[in-house]
Scaffold this active site. Structure first.
Site, PDB file in Angstrom:
ATOM      1  N   ILE A 152      42.852  37.814  43.645  1.00 21.48           N
ATOM      2  CA  ILE A 152      43.593  38.561  42.615  1.00 21.48           C
ATOM      3  C   ILE A 152      44.497  39.613  43.261  1.00 21.48           C
ATOM      4  O   ILE A 152      45.665  39.773  42.877  1.00 21.48           O
ATOM      5  CB  ILE A 152      42.614  39.209  41.603  1.00 21.48           C
ATOM      6  CG1 ILE A 152      41.805  38.110  40.891  1.00 21.48           C
ATOM      7  CG2 ILE A 152      43.369  40.052  40.586  1.00 21.48           C
ATOM      8  CD1 ILE A 152      40.670  38.622  40.011  1.00 21.48           C
ATOM      9  N   ASP A 176      41.754  46.220  53.168  1.00 14.17           N
ATOM     10  CA  ASP A 176      40.702  45.213  53.038  1.00 14.17           C
ATOM     11  C   ASP A 176      40.077  45.041  54.416  1.00 14.17           C
ATOM     12  O   ASP A 176      40.783  45.140  55.429  1.00 14.17           O
ATOM     13  CB  ASP A 176      41.299  43.872  52.540  1.00 14.17           C
ATOM     14  CG  ASP A 176      40.232  42.918  52.012  1.00 14.17           C
ATOM     15  OD1 ASP A 176      39.213  42.700  52.710  1.00 14.17           O
ATOM     16  OD2 ASP A 176      40.424  42.375  50.914  1.00 14.17           O
ATOM     17  N   CYS A 187      38.927  44.979  44.481  1.00 10.85           N
ATOM     18  CA  CYS A 187      37.747  44.613  45.273  1.00 10.85           C
ATOM     19  C   CYS A 187      36.543  44.475  44.337  1.00 10.85           C
ATOM     20  O   CYS A 187      36.512  45.090  43.271  1.00 10.85           O
ATOM     21  CB  CYS A 187      37.471  45.653  46.352  1.00 10.85           C
ATOM     22  SG  CYS A 187      37.391  47.323  45.752  1.00 10.85           S
ATOM     23  N   PRO A 188      35.571  43.653  44.706  1.00 11.82           N
ATOM     24  CA  PRO A 188      34.376  43.547  43.860  1.00 11.82           C
ATOM     25  C   PRO A 188      33.567  44.836  43.937  1.00 11.82           C
ATOM     26  O   PRO A 188      33.701  45.578  44.909  1.00 11.82           O
ATOM     27  CB  PRO A 188      33.601  42.389  44.488  1.00 11.82           C
ATOM     28  CG  PRO A 188      34.124  42.253  45.862  1.00 11.82           C
ATOM     29  CD  PRO A 188      35.494  42.834  45.917  1.00 11.82           C
ATOM     30  N   ARG A 226      36.294  46.460  38.411  1.00 12.80           N
ATOM     31  CA  ARG A 226      35.022  46.833  37.773  1.00 12.80           C
ATOM     32  C   ARG A 226      35.044  48.328  37.503  1.00 12.80           C
ATOM     33  O   ARG A 226      35.498  49.117  38.349  1.00 12.80           O
ATOM     34  CB  ARG A 226      33.820  46.499  38.663  1.00 12.80           C
ATOM     35  CG  ARG A 226      33.435  45.031  38.670  1.00 12.80           C
ATOM     36  CD  ARG A 226      32.939  44.530  37.304  1.00 12.80           C
ATOM     37  NE  ARG A 226      32.664  43.103  37.311  1.00 12.80           N
ATOM     38  CZ  ARG A 226      33.528  42.142  37.006  1.00 12.80           C
ATOM     39  NH1 ARG A 226      34.756  42.460  36.639  1.00 12.80           N
ATOM     40  NH2 ARG A 226      33.182  40.879  37.031  1.00 12.80           N
ATOM     41  N   ASP A 265      41.494  48.167  32.547  1.00 10.29           N
ATOM     42  CA  ASP A 265      40.989  47.000  31.810  1.00 10.29           C
ATOM     43  C   ASP A 265      39.468  47.016  31.812  1.00 10.29           C
ATOM     44  O   ASP A 265      38.834  46.305  31.063  1.00 10.29           O
ATOM     45  CB  ASP A 265      41.508  45.704  32.455  1.00 10.29           C
ATOM     46  CG  ASP A 265      41.182  44.470  31.624  1.00 10.29           C
ATOM     47  OD1 ASP A 265      41.329  44.540  30.383  1.00 10.29           O
ATOM     48  OD2 ASP A 265      40.776  43.445  32.203  1.00 10.29           O
ATOM     49  N   GLU A 278      31.505  50.088  29.559  1.00 13.52           N
ATOM     50  CA  GLU A 278      31.979  48.983  28.724  1.00 13.52           C
ATOM     51  C   GLU A 278      30.876  48.080  28.175  1.00 13.52           C
ATOM     52  O   GLU A 278      31.046  47.494  27.105  1.00 13.52           O
ATOM     53  CB  GLU A 278      33.021  48.150  29.466  1.00 13.52           C
ATOM     54  CG  GLU A 278      32.484  47.356  30.639  1.00 13.52           C
ATOM     55  CD  GLU A 278      33.577  46.520  31.300  1.00 13.52           C
ATOM     56  OE1 GLU A 278      34.618  47.078  31.675  1.00 13.52           O
ATOM     57  OE2 GLU A 278      33.368  45.310  31.438  1.00 13.52           O
ATOM     58  N   HIS A 287      38.661  44.562  28.967  1.00 16.11           N
ATOM     59  CA  HIS A 287      38.255  43.564  29.972  1.00 16.11           C
ATOM     60  C   HIS A 287      38.827  42.179  29.628  1.00 16.11           C
ATOM     61  O   HIS A 287      38.094  41.207  29.465  1.00 16.11           O
ATOM     62  CB  HIS A 287      36.730  43.511  30.086  1.00 16.11           C
ATOM     63  CG  HIS A 287      36.280  42.992  31.417  1.00 16.11           C
ATOM     64  ND1 HIS A 287      35.159  43.432  32.048  1.00 16.11           N
ATOM     65  CD2 HIS A 287      36.822  42.055  32.254  1.00 16.11           C
ATOM     66  CE1 HIS A 287      35.010  42.807  33.200  1.00 16.11           C
ATOM     67  NE2 HIS A 287      36.018  41.966  33.343  1.00 16.11           N
TER      68      HIS A 287
HETATM   69  P1  NAI Z   1      37.919  37.826  46.103  1.00 19.94           P
HETATM   70  O1  NAI Z   1      36.527  37.656  46.587  1.00 19.94           O
HETATM   71  O2  NAI Z   1      38.909  36.714  46.259  1.00 19.94           O
HETATM   72  O3  NAI Z   1      38.581  39.115  46.814  1.00 19.94           O
HETATM   73  C1  NAI Z   1      37.935  40.346  46.918  1.00 19.94           C
HETATM   74  C2  NAI Z   1      38.464  41.032  48.176  1.00 19.94           C
HETATM   75  O4  NAI Z   1      37.975  42.385  48.191  1.00 19.94           O
HETATM   76  C3  NAI Z   1      37.991  40.381  49.477  1.00 19.94           C
HETATM   77  O5  NAI Z   1      39.101  40.119  50.300  1.00 19.94           O
HETATM   78  C4  NAI Z   1      37.057  41.422  50.103  1.00 19.94           C
HETATM   79  O6  NAI Z   1      37.114  41.430  51.530  1.00 19.94           O
HETATM   80  C5  NAI Z   1      37.635  42.709  49.534  1.00 19.94           C
HETATM   81  N1  NAI Z   1      36.735  43.850  49.517  1.00 19.94           N
HETATM   82  C6  NAI Z   1      35.384  43.886  49.309  1.00 19.94           C
HETATM   83  N2  NAI Z   1      34.931  45.164  49.334  1.00 19.94           N
HETATM   84  C7  NAI Z   1      36.022  45.948  49.567  1.00 19.94           C
HETATM   85  C8  NAI Z   1      36.218  47.345  49.707  1.00 19.94           C
HETATM   86  N3  NAI Z   1      35.203  48.207  49.611  1.00 19.94           N
HETATM   87  N4  NAI Z   1      37.464  47.800  49.934  1.00 19.94           N
HETATM   88  C9  NAI Z   1      38.513  46.939  50.047  1.00 19.94           C
HETATM   89  N5  NAI Z   1      38.383  45.602  49.915  1.00 19.94           N
HETATM   90  C10 NAI Z   1      37.160  45.118  49.687  1.00 19.94           C
HETATM   91  O7  NAI Z   1      37.782  38.272  44.580  1.00 19.94           O
HETATM   92  P2  NAI Z   1      38.866  38.119  43.408  1.00 19.94           P
HETATM   93  O8  NAI Z   1      38.775  36.765  42.792  1.00 19.94           O
HETATM   94  O9  NAI Z   1      40.196  38.587  43.904  1.00 19.94           O
HETATM   95  O10 NAI Z   1      38.282  39.148  42.322  1.00 19.94           O
HETATM   96  C11 NAI Z   1      38.237  40.542  42.580  1.00 19.94           C
HETATM   97  C12 NAI Z   1      37.491  41.223  41.449  1.00 19.94           C
HETATM   98  O11 NAI Z   1      38.236  41.160  40.243  1.00 19.94           O
HETATM   99  C13 NAI Z   1      36.133  40.565  41.058  1.00 19.94           C
HETATM  100  O12 NAI Z   1      35.111  40.969  41.935  1.00 19.94           O
HETATM  101  C14 NAI Z   1      35.936  41.103  39.674  1.00 19.94           C
HETATM  102  O13 NAI Z   1      35.254  42.348  39.759  1.00 19.94           O
HETATM  103  C15 NAI Z   1      37.357  41.356  39.150  1.00 19.94           C
HETATM  104  N6  NAI Z   1      37.732  40.446  38.055  1.00 19.94           N
HETATM  105  C16 NAI Z   1      38.198  40.997  36.883  1.00 19.94           C
HETATM  106  C17 NAI Z   1      38.572  40.198  35.823  1.00 19.94           C
HETATM  107  C18 NAI Z   1      39.100  40.774  34.536  1.00 19.94           C
HETATM  108  O14 NAI Z   1      39.137  40.055  33.520  1.00 19.94           O
HETATM  109  N7  NAI Z   1      39.527  42.018  34.514  1.00 19.94           N
HETATM  110  C19 NAI Z   1      38.444  38.732  35.907  1.00 19.94           C
HETATM  111  C20 NAI Z   1      38.011  38.248  37.209  1.00 19.94           C
HETATM  112  C21 NAI Z   1      37.646  39.092  38.228  1.00 19.94           C
END
Ligand code: NAI
Length: 329
Positions: A158, A177, A206-207, A235, A259, A264, A296
């Protein structure tokens, strides 16, 4: 395999039923129910082999143990994030958990940019003013994004999509990252303090983990530029809301788009329009003219819902056929 589908909304039913009718999922039978999964409702799963749950549900220890007692062997998360699931207890009970890791990163990134543009250019106010024949521009002035610096925290699927959008707007894009994304050749990787100090727009992708809980707090806010824009589609607990509110009151932020937010669970996806909001922090956030809050809904596009339902059913089928789908936790 029979699956109990918690927290069903009309759109869930529409997308899942369409696939069940037309896809190759004859071995799966889904019972849709409205209640969300929680420690109180988990016993509804008695006799089901699998349950399907979403990001707003409570899958902490008590819920997982009750599901286990009911005979549930598989938890299908129809979302990417899983910080609401007690993975250790599920493992101890021998239950399998599967999720949908990357259904449509662009859906969430486009929503993040929609929040930026709405809050920056005051679209929410302009819409209401024009509908009331008030064509005065007072209070609607924004700032250009072109030429400014976007700071992307977490450059996975994302974050990378958001970085590409910002790059397309003519912004300089910096990222933080631990694992740099090599596909982003325009991205400058910097350390976190550097990002805080240089970014005009900070977008969190980030997660949520134990390490980055309340990543945005009084101290990190003080390191940001005055007039910064902050967007969180990741989050809620990445931001310490009380500190954010203080920062907004001090005039630190030009615009904030949220969001997701700490309180929430229990609110999100529910119609609370005839109720008094229990949480004072949410009421305060909603009172600021430069804060845009959505529910969200970053994931909420046709493409994302199609991908979520297909991957969830494929995960279930892989389990039935004794295969790994690659989406196991
Ligand atoms: P992803 O796993 O592809 O990317 C997450 C990135 O964050 C990774 O590159 C990881 O190395 C990095 N990361 C982990 N801890 C970190 C930190 N402390 N500082 C900096 N970078 C860090 O995950 P993706 O698919 O990009 O999703 C990211 C987040 O988006 C999900 O964990 C979820 O919380 C949120 N999300 C929100 C949605 C919504 O409807 N608002 C829908 C889907 C996901």
């Amino acid at each position: 395999m029979n699956i109990l589908f918690f927290g069903t909304k009309s759109y869930d039913k529409q997308f899942f039923e369409e696939l069940l009718k037309n896809g190759n999922y004859h071995d799966l039978e889904i019972t849709f129910i409205e209640p969300n999964l929680s420690s109180e409702t988990a016993r509804l799963a008695d006799g089901f082999e699998a349950v399907c749950a979403f990001v707003n549900m409570d899958l902490s220890e008590k819920t997982v143990r009750t599901l286990h007692k009911c005979g549930v062997k598989l938890i299908l998360m129809r979302c990417a994030g899983f910080n609401n699931v007690d993975l250790d207890v599920a493992k101890e009970c021998g239950m399998k958990i599967m999720r949908v890791p990357g259904y449509s990163p662009e859906a969430v990134a486009e929503h993040a940019m929609a929040l930026v543009l709405t809050a920056d250019r005051h679209m929410h106010k302009a819409y209401i003013k024009c509908r009331e024949n008030n064509f005065n521009l007072a209070g609607l002035m924004g700032v250009n994004l072109y030429g400014k610096t976007a700071g992307i925290v977490g450059t996975g699927k994302i974050g990378a999509a958001m970085a590409r959008i910002c790059h397309g707007f003519g912004m300089r894009v910096i990222g933080y990252d631990m694992y740099p994304n090599k596909s982003l050749d325009f991205m400058e990787y910097v350390d976190f303090d550097h990002l805080l100090a240089e970014a005009d727009l900070i977008s969190l992708h980030c997660p949520l983990t134990e390490e980055n809980y309340h990543l945005i707090n009084k101290d990190t806010i003080s390191k940001m530029k005055d007039g910064v824009m902050l967007v969180n589609t990741s989050r809620g607990a990445l931001i310490k809301t009380d500190d954010l509110i203080q920062g907004i009151r001090d005039g630190k932020f030009f615009a904030v788009g949220l969001d997701v937010y700490e309180e929430e669970t229990g609110t999100v996806y529910e119609d609370m329009s005839d109720r008094i909001l229990e949480h004072s922090t949410m009421a305060r956030l909603l009172s600021f003219p430069n804060v845009m809050v959505t529910s969200h809904q970053g994931f909420f596009t046709v493409e994302a819902l199609e991908a979520i339902s297909r991957t969830t059913l494929d995960n279930a089928l892989a389990y039935v056929e004794g295969r790994e789908s690659g989406n196991e936790l």
